[in-house]
Design a protein around this motif. Structure first.
Motif, PDB file in Angstrom:
ATOM      1  N   LEU A   1       4.211  -4.040   0.516  1.00  0.00           N
ATOM      2  CA  LEU A   1       4.418  -5.431   0.915  1.00  0.00           C
ATOM      3  C   LEU A   1       3.404  -5.863   1.969  1.00  0.00           C
ATOM      4  CD1 LEU A   1       6.239  -7.799   0.254  1.00  0.00           C
ATOM      5  CD2 LEU A   1       7.873  -6.962   1.951  1.00  0.00           C
ATOM      6  N   LEU A   2       3.087  -4.975   2.898  1.00  0.00           N
ATOM      7  CA  LEU A   2       2.082  -5.297   3.921  1.00  0.00           C
ATOM      8  C   LEU A   2       0.716  -5.516   3.288  1.00  0.00           C
ATOM      9  CD1 LEU A   2       1.670  -5.468   7.089  1.00  0.00           C
ATOM     10  CD2 LEU A   2       0.707  -3.162   6.866  1.00  0.00           C
ATOM     11  N   ASN A   3       0.355  -4.671   2.325  1.00  0.00           N
ATOM     12  CA  ASN A   3      -0.967  -4.786   1.707  1.00  0.00           C
ATOM     13  C   ASN A   3      -1.123  -6.065   0.884  1.00  0.00           C
ATOM     14  OD1 ASN A   3      -1.645  -2.391   2.878  1.00  0.00           O
ATOM     15  ND2 ASN A   3      -1.745  -1.195   0.992  1.00  0.00           N
ATOM     16  N   THR A   4      -0.078  -6.476   0.191  1.00  0.00           N
ATOM     17  CA  THR A   4      -0.202  -7.738  -0.544  1.00  0.00           C
ATOM     18  C   THR A   4      -0.227  -8.925   0.416  1.00  0.00           C
ATOM     19  OG1 THR A   4       2.184  -7.571  -0.993  1.00  0.00           O
ATOM     20  CG2 THR A   4       0.676  -7.064  -2.806  1.00  0.00           C
TER      21      THR A   4
ATOM     22  N   GLU B   1      13.342  -6.348  -5.473  1.00  0.00           N
ATOM     23  CA  GLU B   1      13.076  -7.473  -4.581  1.00  0.00           C
ATOM     24  C   GLU B   1      11.684  -7.350  -3.965  1.00  0.00           C
ATOM     25  OE1 GLU B   1      15.063  -9.650  -0.632  1.00  0.00           O
ATOM     26  OE2 GLU B   1      15.763  -7.672  -1.282  1.00  0.00           O
ATOM     27  N   VAL B   2      11.305  -6.127  -3.596  1.00  0.00           N
ATOM     28  CA  VAL B   2       9.985  -5.905  -3.017  1.00  0.00           C
ATOM     29  C   VAL B   2       8.891  -6.174  -4.051  1.00  0.00           C
ATOM     30  CG1 VAL B   2       8.419  -4.172  -2.023  1.00  0.00           C
ATOM     31  CG2 VAL B   2      10.805  -4.273  -1.279  1.00  0.00           C
ATOM     32  N   ILE B   3       9.100  -5.724  -5.279  1.00  0.00           N
ATOM     33  CA  ILE B   3       8.116  -5.969  -6.337  1.00  0.00           C
ATOM     34  C   ILE B   3       7.942  -7.468  -6.568  1.00  0.00           C
ATOM     35  CG2 ILE B   3       7.666  -5.738  -8.820  1.00  0.00           C
ATOM     36  CD1 ILE B   3       8.948  -2.950  -8.670  1.00  0.00           C
ATOM     37  N   SER B   4       9.046  -8.212  -6.619  1.00  0.00           N
ATOM     38  CA  SER B   4       8.965  -9.665  -6.820  1.00  0.00           C
ATOM     39  C   SER B   4       8.191 -10.333  -5.689  1.00  0.00           C
ATOM     40  CB  SER B   4      10.371 -10.265  -6.919  1.00  0.00           C
ATOM     41  OG  SER B   4      11.032  -9.804  -8.075  1.00  0.00           O
ATOM     42  N   ALA B   5       8.455  -9.902  -4.442  1.00  0.00           N
ATOM     43  CA  ALA B   5       7.758 -10.484  -3.295  1.00  0.00           C
ATOM     44  C   ALA B   5       6.275 -10.142  -3.332  1.00  0.00           C
ATOM     45  CB  ALA B   5       8.387  -9.993  -1.998  1.00  0.00           C
ATOM     46  N   CYS B   6       5.946  -8.899  -3.680  1.00  0.00           N
ATOM     47  CA  CYS B   6       4.540  -8.490  -3.782  1.00  0.00           C
ATOM     48  C   CYS B   6       3.828  -9.278  -4.876  1.00  0.00           C
ATOM     49  CB  CYS B   6       4.437  -6.997  -4.078  1.00  0.00           C
ATOM     50  SG  CYS B   6       4.854  -5.926  -2.682  1.00  0.00           S
TER      51      CYS B   6
ATOM     52  N   GLN C   1      11.211 -20.282   1.563  1.00  0.00           N
ATOM     53  CA  GLN C   1      10.589 -19.080   1.010  1.00  0.00           C
ATOM     54  C   GLN C   1       9.793 -18.336   2.070  1.00  0.00           C
ATOM     55  OE1 GLN C   1      10.933 -21.857  -0.761  1.00  0.00           O
ATOM     56  NE2 GLN C   1      10.988 -21.458  -2.970  1.00  0.00           N
ATOM     57  N   GLY C   2       9.193 -19.070   3.000  1.00  0.00           N
ATOM     58  CA  GLY C   2       8.477 -18.435   4.093  1.00  0.00           C
ATOM     59  C   GLY C   2       9.402 -17.575   4.940  1.00  0.00           C
ATOM     60  N   ARG C   3      10.576 -18.102   5.244  1.00  0.00           N
ATOM     61  CA  ARG C   3      11.552 -17.340   6.042  1.00  0.00           C
ATOM     62  C   ARG C   3      12.047 -16.116   5.271  1.00  0.00           C
ATOM     63  NH1 ARG C   3      12.939 -22.679   7.678  1.00  0.00           N
ATOM     64  NH2 ARG C   3      14.429 -22.902   5.970  1.00  0.00           N
ATOM     65  N   GLU C   4      12.227 -16.268   3.967  1.00  0.00           N
ATOM     66  CA  GLU C   4      12.701 -15.137   3.155  1.00  0.00           C
ATOM     67  C   GLU C   4      11.671 -14.009   3.129  1.00  0.00           C
ATOM     68  OE1 GLU C   4      13.564 -16.773  -0.660  1.00  0.00           O
ATOM     69  OE2 GLU C   4      15.383 -17.813   0.006  1.00  0.00           O
ATOM     70  N   ILE C   5      10.406 -14.363   2.965  1.00  0.00           N
ATOM     71  CA  ILE C   5       9.344 -13.350   2.947  1.00  0.00           C
ATOM     72  C   ILE C   5       9.250 -12.662   4.303  1.00  0.00           C
ATOM     73  CG2 ILE C   5       6.829 -13.042   2.900  1.00  0.00           C
ATOM     74  CD1 ILE C   5       7.884 -13.155   0.139  1.00  0.00           C
ATOM     75  N   LYS C   6       9.305 -13.439   5.375  1.00  0.00           N
ATOM     76  CA  LYS C   6       9.219 -12.850   6.717  1.00  0.00           C
ATOM     77  C   LYS C   6      10.392 -11.918   6.978  1.00  0.00           C
ATOM     78  CE  LYS C   6       8.565 -13.896  11.607  1.00  0.00           C
ATOM     79  NZ  LYS C   6       8.466 -14.941  12.658  1.00  0.00           N
ATOM     80  N   SER C   7      11.576 -12.333   6.582  1.00  0.00           N
ATOM     81  CA  SER C   7      12.772 -11.501   6.769  1.00  0.00           C
ATOM     82  C   SER C   7      12.633 -10.181   6.015  1.00  0.00           C
ATOM     83  CB  SER C   7      14.008 -12.256   6.290  1.00  0.00           C
ATOM     84  OG  SER C   7      15.159 -11.445   6.386  1.00  0.00           O
ATOM     85  N   LEU C   8      12.126 -10.256   4.782  1.00  0.00           N
ATOM     86  CA  LEU C   8      11.956  -9.036   3.987  1.00  0.00           C
ATOM     87  C   LEU C   8      10.905  -8.129   4.615  1.00  0.00           C
ATOM     88  CD1 LEU C   8      12.632  -7.397   1.455  1.00  0.00           C
ATOM     89  CD2 LEU C   8      10.898  -8.739   0.220  1.00  0.00           C
ATOM     90  N   LEU C   9       9.789  -8.701   5.049  1.00  0.00           N
ATOM     91  CA  LEU C   9       8.742  -7.913   5.702  1.00  0.00           C
ATOM     92  C   LEU C   9       9.278  -7.217   6.945  1.00  0.00           C
ATOM     93  CD1 LEU C   9       5.667 -10.267   5.308  1.00  0.00           C
ATOM     94  CD2 LEU C   9       5.585  -7.797   4.910  1.00  0.00           C
ATOM     95  N   GLU C  10      10.030  -7.933   7.755  1.00  0.00           N
ATOM     96  CA  GLU C  10      10.562  -7.345   8.980  1.00  0.00           C
ATOM     97  C   GLU C  10      11.613  -6.276   8.665  1.00  0.00           C
ATOM     98  OE1 GLU C  10      11.837 -10.841  11.063  1.00  0.00           O
ATOM     99  OE2 GLU C  10       9.927 -11.031  12.132  1.00  0.00           O
ATOM    100  N   ASN C  11      12.370  -6.488   7.586  1.00  0.00           N
ATOM    101  CA  ASN C  11      13.391  -5.518   7.199  1.00  0.00           C
ATOM    102  C   ASN C  11      12.754  -4.206   6.733  1.00  0.00           C
ATOM    103  OD1 ASN C  11      16.059  -4.788   6.984  1.00  0.00           O
ATOM    104  ND2 ASN C  11      16.388  -5.746   4.997  1.00  0.00           N
ATOM    105  N   VAL C  12      11.747  -4.300   5.859  1.00  0.00           N
ATOM    106  CA  VAL C  12      11.121  -3.068   5.367  1.00  0.00           C
ATOM    107  C   VAL C  12      10.287  -2.402   6.466  1.00  0.00           C
ATOM    108  CG1 VAL C  12      11.125  -3.687   2.929  1.00  0.00           C
ATOM    109  CG2 VAL C  12       9.177  -4.343   4.340  1.00  0.00           C
TER     110      VAL C  12
END
Length: 299
Positions: free
Chosen positions: A93-96, A178-183, A137-148
């Motif tokens: 997720l960080l790399n994408t 969920e991570v694959i979809s976000a990436c 969607q920005g908040r959702e991506i940030k939340s997922l990044l911070e969670n992982v």
């Protein structure tokens, strides 16, 4: 309306996750990105050409690396190798996210310092970019990044005795799908940006400028990571494969093109092959390129 109707380029990419945004949101975002791209391409010179060939290449490599990491995560889950799951999901997720930032014409390259952005800044700037399109969607991506990221740090520094599954009982479970979809969403947005930049180049870069391999060194010389046997630059590692792929743009006198077109067949095959053991025909072995189109795929 298709994505090519918005970017005005038929790249041949299969866009899936980007359709989570509305046509109006993507159209407004495209107009913004076109303005920033025009500021670059109307002032085209050898420095900007070298920068954007390098940035597109690095963006593509981040996408390929995330593909490799996600394929590895799926294989690890199949084989009950859960210990690597927190690391593989976070860095994919960080790399994408980095891939998206490399592709953003509004993001300052700062003579390559962008490559070394700290993780927290990558997360925040990814959020800042996506919330321009859609705040939720920005908040959702940030939340997922911070969670992982939290999951990876937990198992880097504390390593709970009850393992990943035990942690999930008390927290929001990080789901690989969920991570694959976000990436994939971040990848498609990077492709979207690269299509806009390519067309801006075609429209505005009327004067051909020449660059040399020295102008692209930041893309294939890795400084300050490892001690090497290179006498002249003992703290530098040179990747001959990266050098050859970047030199292609000089040999062909090409301007930057979108990410899918940058991902030529030989480049992709060689990238994944470099992670394969030679003469290893053991049953059930991991195939690094088993789904190379997981994030960036043609129609």
């Amino acid at each position: 309306m298709t994505i090519s109707d918005i970017t005005k380029l038929e790249s041949g990419v299969e866009f899936i996750e980007i359709h989570n945004f509305t046509t109006g949101q993507l159209t407004d975002f495209a107009e913004r990105q076109k303005r920033f791209a025009a500021q670059i391409t109307k002032n085209w010179d050898n420095e900007r050409k070298a920068e954007w060939i390098t940035r597109n290449y690095l963006s593509l490599k981040m996408i390929l690396s995330s593909t490799l990491l996600l394929n590895s995560a799926e294989y690890a889950i199949e084989k009950n190798l859960m210990v690597v799951e927190p690391y593989l999901l976070y860095y994919s997720l960080l790399n994408t996210s980095r891939a998206l930032l490399f592709s953003d014409p509004a993001m300052e390259w700062n003579r390559g310092k962008m490559i070394r952005l700290p993780h927290s800044k990558v997360i925040n700037q990814t959020y800042d970019l996506i919330r321009i399109i859609a705040p939720e969607q920005g908040r959702e991506i940030k939340s997922l990044l911070e969670n992982v990221r939290g999951l990876r740090e937990l198992f880097s520094y504390r390593f709970p005795s009850n393992g990943v599954k035990g942690v999930f009982y008390q927290s929001s479970e990080v789901n690989i799908d969920e991570v694959i979809s976000a990436c994939r969403l971040l990848t498609e947005l990077a492709q979207f940006n690269s299509e806009i930049l390519q067309l801006s180049c075609e429209k505005n870069c009327n004067v051909k400028v020449e660059i040399s391999s020295k102008d692209l060194e930041i893309g294939f010389i890795y400084e300050d990571y490892l001690t090497s046997t290179n006498i002249e630059k003992p703290e530098s590692i040179i990747d001959e494969e990266d050098w050859y792929r970047l030199e292609y743009f000089i040999r062909k006198r090409m301007e930057p093109v979108n990410l899918l077109w940058t991902a030529r067949e030989g480049l992709v095959e060689d990238f994944f092959y470099s992670w394969d053991l030679e003469e290893n025909n053991s049953e059930g072995k991991f195939d690094p390129g088993r789904n190379w189109g997981l994030l960036l795929s043609p129609l």
